[in-house]
Design a protein around this motif. Structure first.
Motif, short mmCIF file in Angstrom:
data_model
loop_
_atom_site.label_atom_id
_atom_site.label_comp_id
_atom_site.label_asym_id
_atom_site.label_seq_id
_atom_site.Cartn_x
_atom_site.Cartn_y
_atom_site.Cartn_z
N PRO A 114 21.87 -73.20 63.10
CA PRO A 114 21.86 -74.65 63.38
C PRO A 114 23.21 -75.18 63.86
N VAL A 115 24.30 -74.69 63.27
CA VAL A 115 25.64 -75.13 63.68
C VAL A 115 25.90 -74.70 65.12
N LEU A 116 25.59 -73.44 65.42
CA LEU A 116 25.82 -72.92 66.76
C LEU A 116 24.98 -73.68 67.80
N ASN A 117 23.73 -73.91 67.49
CA ASN A 117 22.85 -74.63 68.42
C ASN A 117 23.31 -76.07 68.64
N SER A 118 23.77 -76.71 67.58
CA SER A 118 24.21 -78.10 67.72
C SER A 118 25.43 -78.20 68.63
N ILE B 79 25.60 -76.55 82.28
CA ILE B 79 25.09 -77.33 83.41
C ILE B 79 24.92 -76.49 84.68
N ASN B 80 25.49 -75.29 84.70
CA ASN B 80 25.38 -74.44 85.88
C ASN B 80 24.39 -73.29 85.71
N ASP B 81 23.63 -73.32 84.63
CA ASP B 81 22.64 -72.28 84.37
C ASP B 81 21.25 -72.92 84.48
N CYS B 82 20.46 -72.48 85.47
CA CYS B 82 19.15 -73.09 85.68
C CYS B 82 18.03 -72.33 84.99
N CYS B 83 18.38 -71.34 84.16
CA CYS B 83 17.35 -70.53 83.51
C CYS B 83 17.46 -70.49 81.98
N TYR B 84 18.64 -70.68 81.44
CA TYR B 84 18.84 -70.61 80.00
C TYR B 84 19.67 -71.80 79.51
N GLY B 85 19.64 -72.01 78.20
CA GLY B 85 20.48 -73.03 77.59
C GLY B 85 19.72 -74.26 77.14
N PRO B 86 20.37 -75.11 76.34
CA PRO B 86 19.70 -76.29 75.78
C PRO B 86 19.23 -77.29 76.83
N LEU B 87 19.98 -77.43 77.92
CA LEU B 87 19.57 -78.36 78.98
C LEU B 87 18.28 -77.88 79.64
N VAL B 88 18.20 -76.59 79.93
CA VAL B 88 17.00 -76.01 80.54
C VAL B 88 15.82 -76.12 79.59
N ASP B 89 16.05 -75.85 78.30
CA ASP B 89 14.98 -75.95 77.30
C ASP B 89 14.40 -77.37 77.27
N ASP C 233 26.94 -60.25 85.72
CA ASP C 233 25.52 -60.53 85.95
C ASP C 233 24.79 -60.84 84.64
N PHE C 234 25.29 -61.88 83.97
CA PHE C 234 24.67 -62.32 82.72
C PHE C 234 24.53 -63.83 82.76
N SER C 235 23.61 -64.35 81.97
CA SER C 235 23.38 -65.79 81.92
C SER C 235 24.63 -66.53 81.45
N PRO C 236 25.09 -67.56 82.20
CA PRO C 236 26.25 -68.34 81.76
C PRO C 236 26.06 -68.96 80.37
N SER C 237 24.88 -69.49 80.10
CA SER C 237 24.64 -70.12 78.80
C SER C 237 24.68 -69.10 77.67
N LEU C 238 24.14 -67.91 77.91
CA LEU C 238 24.16 -66.87 76.88
C LEU C 238 25.58 -66.32 76.69
N MET C 239 26.34 -66.26 77.77
CA MET C 239 27.75 -65.85 77.66
C MET C 239 28.52 -66.86 76.81
N ALA C 240 28.29 -68.15 77.09
CA ALA C 240 28.95 -69.21 76.33
C ALA C 240 28.57 -69.12 74.85
N ARG C 241 27.34 -68.82 74.57
CA ARG C 241 26.87 -68.70 73.18
C ARG C 241 27.60 -67.56 72.45
N MET C 242 27.71 -66.42 73.12
CA MET C 242 28.38 -65.28 72.50
C MET C 242 29.85 -65.57 72.20
N VAL C 243 30.54 -66.14 73.18
CA VAL C 243 31.97 -66.41 73.01
C VAL C 243 32.19 -67.51 71.96
N LEU C 244 31.35 -68.53 71.97
CA LEU C 244 31.46 -69.60 70.97
C LEU C 244 31.22 -69.04 69.57
N GLU C 245 30.23 -68.19 69.42
CA GLU C 245 29.95 -67.60 68.11
C GLU C 245 31.13 -66.76 67.62
#
Length: 283
Positions: A119-123, A145-155, A93-105
């Motif tokens: 900046p590198v992480l965001n890019s 693309i499957n997160d309608c509340c968080y992430g660069p696409l939503v922003d 029960d966590f945001s997919p985009s925030l999960m992706a951010r943590m694992v990518l980092e």
């Protein structure tokens, strides 16, 4: 769309266990067919963000991040194309985009030996093709693309919708020949914190004088409205006088309780505007 507090609470309660997916929006529209899609999405996004803030610390411990990363590595080995991160985010029960951010980092830290810069992480989150591991790049893309509340696409979407409604507001003011200064013009004059519109000649709306207008391309719930009052609206009132706030996606009806003090709420552009020109033409 104005909602009484009880109706809003009914909506919020139904949303408590929904995930931020396209399917959940379909369910909401079927359940609350009298509400617009934009209103439902705005309410859900705000309620979901509150939920994520409450659990944010639990997901961001060193132990939790390491557990998510190791689970990702284990599961992706079994099936390189399975939406591992998306399913993991839904499971905990966590945001997919925030999960992706943590694992990518965590991945970049292991790859480079040091934590990546913001900046590198965001890019890489904005453009997953920049991620060295193409399988992880695909996982990040699926989450985004499957997160309608968080992430660069939503922003990006939220920023565009906000801009669109500010342009709509300016066009409506021009159609009615109302003279105004917008935020950019005010900043050029040296103002630092301003509403979206300052009217050069005040108007009256429903018997209330309006000197400024603020456009909010969102739903006005109690939490966000209280924050806006504290951070923006009362300071505008102190500096420019009474004003109007337009919550384009609606608001809780009971929040429109400061009219006599100088803050008027509407869910659309007012049609019953009284201007000085109008008054003089009637005399």
């Amino acid at each position: 769309m104005k909602l009484v507090r009880a109706k809003y609470q009914e909506l919020a309660k139904y949303m408590e266990h929904l995930r931020p997916t396209r399917q959940c929006m379909k369910m909401l529209k079927e359940k609350f067919s009298s509400q617009s899609q934009s209103t439902l999405l705005s309410i859900f996004s705000q309620e979901y963000q509150k939920r994520i803030k409450r659990s944010h610390a639990r997901h961001h411990t060193a132990e939790a991040i390491e557990n998510y990363y190791q689970r990702y590595l284990s599961e992706v080995k079994k099936n390189l194309t399975a939406p591992v991160l998306l399913e993991l985010a839904n499971e905990v029960d966590f945001s997919p985009s925030l999960m992706a951010r943590m694992v990518l980092e965590r991945y970049l830290q292991e790859l480079e030996g040091t934590p990546p810069s913001k900046p590198v992480l965001n890019s890489m989150l904005r453009e997953p093709s920049l991620i060295p591991d193409r399988f992880l790049a695909n996982q990040v893309y699926q989450c985004t693309i499957n997160d309608c509340c968080y992430g660069p696409l939503v922003d990006c979407i939220k920023h565009s919708i906000g801009q669109e409604h500010e342009i709509l507001l300016r066009d409506m003011l021009r159609e009615r020949n109302l003279s105004f200064l917008d935020e950019n013009q005010l900043r050029a004059k040296g103002y630092d914190k301003t509403p979206d519109i300052i009217l050069e000649v005040p108007i009256a709306v429903e018997g209330h004088v309006v000197h400024w207008i603020e456009s909010k391309a969102s739903f006005g719930d109690e939490y966000s409205h209280r924050s806006y009052l504290h951070d923006q609206f009362w300071s505008y009132w102190n500096r420019f006088g009474p004003g109007l706030v337009i919550y384009w996606h609606g608001f809780i009806e009971e929040l429109d309780c400061h009219r006599e003090r100088g803050i008027l709420l509407k869910d659309c552009f007012p049609l019953d505007i009284v201007t000085l020109c109008h008054s003089s033409s009637q005399s």
